[in-house]
Design a protein around this motif. Structure first.
Motif, PDB file in Angstrom:
ATOM      1  N   ALA A   6     -77.962  30.581 -89.845  1.00 45.44           N
ATOM      2  CA  ALA A   6     -77.606  31.859 -90.484  1.00 45.44           C
ATOM      3  C   ALA A   6     -78.224  33.038 -89.751  1.00 45.44           C
ATOM      4  CB  ALA A   6     -78.056  31.852 -91.950  1.00 45.44           C
ATOM      5  N   ILE A  39     -76.332  36.337 -88.452  1.00 43.91           N
ATOM      6  CA  ILE A  39     -76.537  37.688 -88.978  1.00 43.91           C
ATOM      7  C   ILE A  39     -76.710  38.661 -87.809  1.00 43.91           C
ATOM      8  CG2 ILE A  39     -78.222  39.096 -90.245  1.00 43.91           C
ATOM      9  CD1 ILE A  39     -78.554  36.531 -92.096  1.00 43.91           C
ATOM     10  N   GLY A  95     -73.374  39.343 -86.410  1.00 43.23           N
ATOM     11  CA  GLY A  95     -72.651  40.272 -87.282  1.00 43.23           C
ATOM     12  C   GLY A  95     -73.087  41.717 -87.047  1.00 43.23           C
ATOM     13  N   ALA A  96     -74.384  41.911 -86.813  1.00 43.95           N
ATOM     14  CA  ALA A  96     -74.878  43.261 -86.518  1.00 43.95           C
ATOM     15  C   ALA A  96     -74.329  43.745 -85.178  1.00 43.95           C
ATOM     16  CB  ALA A  96     -76.403  43.263 -86.519  1.00 43.95           C
ATOM     17  N   PRO A 143     -72.475  34.567 -92.608  1.00 39.52           N
ATOM     18  CA  PRO A 143     -73.560  35.264 -91.891  1.00 39.52           C
ATOM     19  C   PRO A 143     -73.052  36.451 -91.079  1.00 39.52           C
ATOM     20  CG  PRO A 143     -73.244  33.021 -91.027  1.00 39.52           C
ATOM     21  CD  PRO A 143     -72.476  33.128 -92.295  1.00 39.52           C
ATOM     22  N   VAL A 167     -72.819  39.302 -93.494  1.00 37.99           N
ATOM     23  CA  VAL A 167     -74.151  39.781 -93.877  1.00 37.99           C
ATOM     24  C   VAL A 167     -74.756  40.599 -92.729  1.00 37.99           C
ATOM     25  CG1 VAL A 167     -76.488  39.013 -94.472  1.00 37.99           C
ATOM     26  CG2 VAL A 167     -74.502  37.924 -95.532  1.00 37.99           C
ATOM     27  N   GLY A 168     -74.544  40.131 -91.508  1.00 35.85           N
ATOM     28  CA  GLY A 168     -75.041  40.877 -90.352  1.00 35.85           C
ATOM     29  C   GLY A 168     -74.361  42.230 -90.211  1.00 35.85           C
ATOM     30  N   LEU A 224     -75.977  44.451 -92.640  1.00 35.64           N
ATOM     31  CA  LEU A 224     -77.303  44.848 -92.150  1.00 35.64           C
ATOM     32  C   LEU A 224     -77.162  45.958 -91.106  1.00 35.64           C
ATOM     33  CD1 LEU A 224     -80.442  44.120 -91.943  1.00 35.64           C
ATOM     34  CD2 LEU A 224     -79.772  42.767 -89.935  1.00 35.64           C
ATOM     35  N   TYR A 263     -75.677  27.364 -93.825  1.00 30.27           N
ATOM     36  CA  TYR A 263     -75.934  28.748 -93.451  1.00 30.27           C
ATOM     37  C   TYR A 263     -75.298  29.744 -94.427  1.00 30.27           C
ATOM     38  CZ  TYR A 263     -71.688  27.185 -91.042  1.00 30.27           C
ATOM     39  OH  TYR A 263     -70.492  26.601 -90.735  1.00 30.27           O
ATOM     40  N   ALA A 313     -78.018  30.427 -97.150  1.00 27.35           N
ATOM     41  CA  ALA A 313     -79.114  31.120 -96.469  1.00 27.35           C
ATOM     42  C   ALA A 313     -78.738  32.584 -96.218  1.00 27.35           C
ATOM     43  CB  ALA A 313     -79.435  30.417 -95.153  1.00 27.35           C
ATOM     44  N   SER A 314     -77.484  32.816 -95.867  1.00 21.92           N
ATOM     45  CA  SER A 314     -77.035  34.186 -95.604  1.00 21.92           C
ATOM     46  C   SER A 314     -76.985  35.000 -96.893  1.00 21.92           C
ATOM     47  CB  SER A 314     -75.639  34.168 -94.968  1.00 21.92           C
ATOM     48  OG  SER A 314     -75.674  33.439 -93.764  1.00 21.92           O
ATOM     49  N   PHE A 328     -80.394  36.086 -97.668  1.00 22.77           N
ATOM     50  CA  PHE A 328     -80.814  37.199 -96.807  1.00 22.77           C
ATOM     51  C   PHE A 328     -80.234  38.510 -97.342  1.00 22.77           C
ATOM     52  CE2 PHE A 328     -80.429  40.111 -93.252  1.00 22.77           C
ATOM     53  CZ  PHE A 328     -81.623  39.954 -92.565  1.00 22.77           C
ATOM     54  N   HIS A 337     -82.495  41.746 -98.588  1.00 21.96           N
ATOM     55  CA  HIS A 337     -82.374  43.080 -97.975  1.00 21.96           C
ATOM     56  C   HIS A 337     -81.445  44.008 -98.765  1.00 21.96           C
ATOM     57  CE1 HIS A 337     -84.658  42.219 -94.236  1.00 21.96           C
ATOM     58  NE2 HIS A 337     -84.312  40.976 -94.515  1.00 21.96           N
TER      59      HIS A 337
END
Lengths: 307, 299
Positions: free
Chosen positions: A55, A59, A62-63, B133, B136-137, B140, B160, B163-164, B167, B171
């Motif tokens: 994950a 993430i 994804g950013a 994920p 989620v990213g 973020l 995952y 878990a995501s 997260f 946040h």
């Protein structure tokens, strides 16, 4: 005081976080030493990832999709298997499949020689050369790292940066060594570059003269005259890498050089066995003695001249 | 009790305006008739790639899309409904299914890997749950934007995914997680795979959660409620009519939400408007397909 590679990485990172709205993500970043002093403490934009090895990098990817150009820190390259699904399957492919750019800077740090055992001591850039869509490099000096970063910022590709803890204290550059009447040209990658320089001194005592070409860019790999001219004048080559030999960067690049030059080029990398904790059971970058022996063995087979 | 009515709130649908109800229905019709025409093209041998049909599950994305806008959208392989409900370009979807360079993924994606930058729908590569994920990213990285992530009950099992979600909660990221829970992984029912529900897992970490049927009014209600308190999780029990991939059908679905919604609209006295929307939407997608299909034969 002359800056080290670690200083260089830290200052590049600081600027990215403070001025570029960048992000840095990784596990246990704030733990002892801030990743060998390569991460500026207490900057905004540092994200402590949970111990979620699939994950977390997802993430970060994804950013990258939304343009934050994240730096993803993988503290031990062995962790890359779990950590790379979204890097390899999404970041590296989305440009081809969707026209979606996903610029992510993956700092994958290799280590060895400290009793680290079977899953904390590898150097694994070769598998990323194998897959489409990523730039792969192994900078070992301050200026090489600056070049790496500049290329990352000037392009939209995800980048696998194969770092090595042996290089973090490196000050100054490592220029190629090209001499007259060399017996062999050695192409070195990652920490093998340090071992190669030691090996060159060892074989000098036997009267063997070596060219040394430092390979930082692994993919895309360019067969320039910088590589081929010393090889052609010395008549033989050896590629040395900190990664495994089988199907690795050393064998692949040796093949490219051999095909292009028609000259014998051997490959030397990490041995095909698991590393143990005890010193005598460790596997790592070929030692200077091992590289020296390989040089002597190749020189023995006689010089071939390109026809 | 049928899962179709899970989480029901009495007289909820009446609290929506006729326009909202009909808009959700219009978006359901878009997917239903788009895919019915796709099935015909597939059976005629005109579609050469595997297809993942949303029929039966249309109400979920139709309801969510009616309630939120401007969000980044991260869906997965069964996403024609998401694409169409959020206003993705249907011509580009047809072209993608036909393998044309004018397709939404230029032919690289096929049915499971579709995107539309105009609606901020980010392409899915084909590994289930990895869109979570990514979503989620994105939240973020772009904290001012909302993000919606659609996945299925099988993807929810991917380690995952939870878990995501954790997260996102840590946040306080603006992600609406939507599970289209059709109870099937290919054809293996959930009861053969696990003894737990993802909704219980998200509740246990304090995430706003609703485990409900696929009634669009109920979904719209929670979407509206949750959208000001993200992250949150909507688990929607639904019935996929066709096989995991392709046009095959084993048994009739336990319920067809499309039919139930029409009955509800009828009860509200909206049947003539609903019929008109249905007929017009059917004709609209029929025309689109009829315009694009001749390209294959060079006509």
């Amino acid at each position: 005081m002359e800056r080290t590679l670690a200083d260089t990485i830290r200052e590049i990172t600081r600027e990215h976080l403070e001025k570029n709205n960048g992000l840095l993500l990784g596990q246990a970043i704030s733990a002892v030493g801030w990743v060998n002093n390569t991460v500026p403490p207490d900057c905004s934009g540092i994200i402590e990832l949970p111990m979620a090895d699939v994950a977390g990098p997802g993430i970060a990817v994804g950013a990258a999709v939304v343009g934050r150009r994240p730096i993803l820190v993988i503290r031990f390259q062995d962790f890359i298997f779990l950590n790379s699904s979204l890097v390899i399957n999404y970041a590296a492919k989305a440009k081809d499949v969707f026209g979606q750019v996903v610029p992510i800077f993956v700092r994958a740090i290799a280590d060895e020689g400290k009793g680290l055992g079977p899953v904390h001591s590898a150097c694994l850039h070769s598998i990323f050369m194998h897959m489409p869509g990523m730039r792969v490099c192994a900078p070992m000096t301050p200026e090489e790292y600056e070049e790496t970063w500049a290329v990352f910022m000037a392009n939209d590709d995800p980048m696998y940066v194969s770092e090595h803890r042996r290089s973090f204290g490196q000050k100054g550059e490592m220029p190629d060594i090209v001499i007259d009447n060399a017996d062999i040209t050695i192409f070195s990658i990652s920490a093998a570059r340090f071992s190669t320089l030691e090996a060159v001194e060892i074989v000098k005592q036997d009267g063997i003269r070596c060219n040394v070409i430092h390979l930082m860019w692994l993919k895309p790999f360019t067969l320039s005259s910088r590589l081929l001219e010393p090889l052609e004048s010395s008549g033989r080559g050896l590629v040395v890498d900190s990664d495994f030999a089988i199907c690795g960067a050393a064998q692949s690049i040796a093949y490219e050089l051999m095909t292009a030059s028609g000259l014998p080029v051997k490959a030397l990398g990490r041995e095909d066995r698991s590393s143990g904790a005890a010193h005598h059971l460790e596997v790592g970058t070929p030692s200077s003695l091992k590289i020296a022996q390989a040089i002597k063995d190749i020189v023995k087979i006689g010089k071939k001249v390109r026809t | 009790m049928s899962l179709a009515t899970l989480g029901e709130i009495p007289n909820l649908a009446e609290s929506f305006s006729a326009e909202e109800s009909l808009e959700m229905f219009r978006r359901m019709c878009l997917t239903r008739y788009f895919e019915m025409r796709l099935i015909k093209a597939y059976k005629d041998g005109l579609i050469k790639v595997p297809i993942y049909l949303s029929i039966g599950q249309e109400s979920i994305s139709a309801a969510v899309a009616t309630m939120i806008s401007g969000y980044y959208i991260f869906a997965q392989h069964r996403a024609h409904s998401v694409y169409l409900a959020f206003g993705g370009n249907p011509v580009k979807l047809i072209d993608e299914l036909l393998g044309l360079p004018t397709g939404c993924s230029a032919g690289m994606g096929g049915s499971p890997s579709i995107q539309d930058p105009d609606i901020k729908m980010i392409g899915h590569h084909g590994l289930i749950g990895e869109n979570v994920p990514l979503a989620v990213g994105a939240a973020l990285g772009a904290p001012d934007a909302g993000v919606v992530s659609f996945f299925g009950d099988a993807a929810a099992e991917e380690d995952y995914v939870f878990a995501s979600m954790g997260f996102a909660l840590t946040h306080k990221l603006k992600v609406l997680f939507v599970c289209e829970d059709n109870n099937l992984s290919i054809l293996t029912p959930k009861s053969d795979r696990r003894s737990w529900e993802i909704a219980d897992a998200t509740r246990s970490i304090g995430m706003p959660t609703a485990d409900i049927g696929d009634d669009p009014w109920l979904i719209a209600h929670y979407t509206r409620q949750f959208s000001s308190n993200l992250p949150a999780f909507l688990n929607c029990r639904t019935c996929r009519h066709h096989w995991h991939v392709g046009t095959g059908i084993d048994n009739p679905p336990e319920w067809d939400r499309f039919t139930l919604v029409k009955e509800q609209l009828d009860a509200f006295g909206l049947s003539s408007r609903a019929d008109k929307i249905e007929a017009e939407t059917k004709q609209y997608v029929e025309n689109l397909w009829n315009e694009r299909l001749p390209i294959l034969s060079g006509k």
